[in-house]
Design a protein around this motif. Sequence first.
Motif, PDB file in Angstrom:
ATOM      1  N   THR A  55      49.446  41.655  33.792  1.00  0.00           N
ATOM      2  CA  THR A  55      48.079  41.256  33.849  1.00  0.00           C
ATOM      3  C   THR A  55      47.165  41.762  34.518  1.00  0.00           C
ATOM      4  O   THR A  55      45.777  42.025  33.773  1.00  0.00           O
ATOM      5  CB  THR A  55      48.251  39.722  34.758  1.00  0.00           C
ATOM      6  OG1 THR A  55      49.170  38.841  33.921  1.00  0.00           O
ATOM      7  CG2 THR A  55      46.890  38.977  34.507  1.00  0.00           C
ATOM      8  N   ALA A  73      43.721  43.405  32.444  1.00  0.00           N
ATOM      9  CA  ALA A  73      42.681  42.502  32.769  1.00  0.00           C
ATOM     10  C   ALA A  73      41.161  43.444  32.353  1.00  0.00           C
ATOM     11  O   ALA A  73      41.162  44.518  32.761  1.00  0.00           O
ATOM     12  CB  ALA A  73      42.536  42.329  34.154  1.00  0.00           C
ATOM     13  N   ASP A 115      35.822  41.067  33.949  1.00  0.00           N
ATOM     14  CA  ASP A 115      35.361  39.693  34.448  1.00  0.00           C
ATOM     15  C   ASP A 115      36.892  39.118  34.859  1.00  0.00           C
ATOM     16  O   ASP A 115      37.050  38.051  35.554  1.00  0.00           O
ATOM     17  CB  ASP A 115      34.949  38.837  33.151  1.00  0.00           C
ATOM     18  CG  ASP A 115      33.565  39.385  33.026  1.00  0.00           C
ATOM     19  OD1 ASP A 115      32.941  40.015  33.951  1.00  0.00           O
ATOM     20  OD2 ASP A 115      32.958  38.993  31.938  1.00  0.00           O
ATOM     21  N   ASP A 116      38.317  39.493  34.397  1.00  0.00           N
ATOM     22  CA  ASP A 116      39.224  38.852  34.728  1.00  0.00           C
ATOM     23  C   ASP A 116      39.902  39.301  35.895  1.00  0.00           C
ATOM     24  O   ASP A 116      41.060  38.946  36.211  1.00  0.00           O
ATOM     25  CB  ASP A 116      40.363  38.848  33.577  1.00  0.00           C
ATOM     26  CG  ASP A 116      39.699  38.315  32.334  1.00  0.00           C
ATOM     27  OD1 ASP A 116      39.073  37.364  32.636  1.00  0.00           O
ATOM     28  OD2 ASP A 116      40.223  38.950  31.041  1.00  0.00           O
TER      29      ASP A 116
END
Length: 340
Positions: free
Chosen positions: A269, A273, A276-277
């Motif tokens: 993840t 990413a 913004d994540d």
Amino acid sequence: MTDPLEKARQIADDVLFPAALEVDATGVIPAAHLDLLAGAGFYGMAAGQVADPPRIVEWLAGGCLATTFVWMQHHGAVRAVADSGRPDLVEQWLGPLCRGERRAGVALGALRPGPPSVRATPVDGGYRLDGISPWVTGWGMTDVLHTAAREAPRTGDARVTPRTGGAGPAVETAIWALVDAVPGATLSVRPLDLVAVNASATVEVTFDGHFVPAERVTATLPYARWGARDAAGLRMNGSFALGVAGRAIRLLGERALALPAELDACRATLDAAAPDDLPAARAAASELAMRAATTLTVAEGARSVLRGHHAQRLVREAMFLLVFGSRPLVKSALLTLVSR
């Protein structure tokens, strides 16, 4: 051995981890640890000399977070010099920094939102720095601090706005400069007593009319643009947490159950990413580190609270990573995760 990732794993498992409890207890990082990282070529990581930096950081952090934390501060200066567009800086600094012959820390407290903690005032030949930069790591183990300060808009200073071509509001400027890490009449330090990674020799630096020559300035940037640049660092910060989580999981062995799969998913993840994540992904990594360390504590039982046990050290380091380099969006995501 030529594979950097395997080299990092070997250093972490054979050198850093066996000494981690002593480093934690004594509050001293052996100089040989940092020399070993320099000899392995890891001080040039930010200049593209080492492949897969996030995994390198993860492995080393799982060996000794304090050592890795001090070493990691160095790379901002390397990147700044490499990207400065100034041949004089590159010629004088880049090679020695990449070889670890000169070692850098960071003093970035002035970039936090709100009134600047360190002001830069233009003077003949450079800038005068005034104020306090908290959380400066590696004091006594670094030669230079990559220091940030903010220059107030000058009276009558109006900038042209690209959209209208007219005069816009005055712009506050962030500057970065290489400041010698040497105490004196205009630069003083106050040690901070940390409950984890105390061996990182983290201090508060006070500048009192400290002069920085113009040839030491690596960059200037409108302060409003700093946020987007800062967000990119969240991925690498997440590697600290993955390293602590990974070490706890390896110590758990078969008792780790689903944690190894969570570690892999968390890493994936972070790698994927978008900007913004990243805050949520970074928060998830820190939460996993704490959960893995507390799982190890429960699994090991009462002996976990003995100073000579890794579980108590990893719990304190995971706590440290809940707040290290935190940003409002990271904090908000973490509060959601830990309050479930």
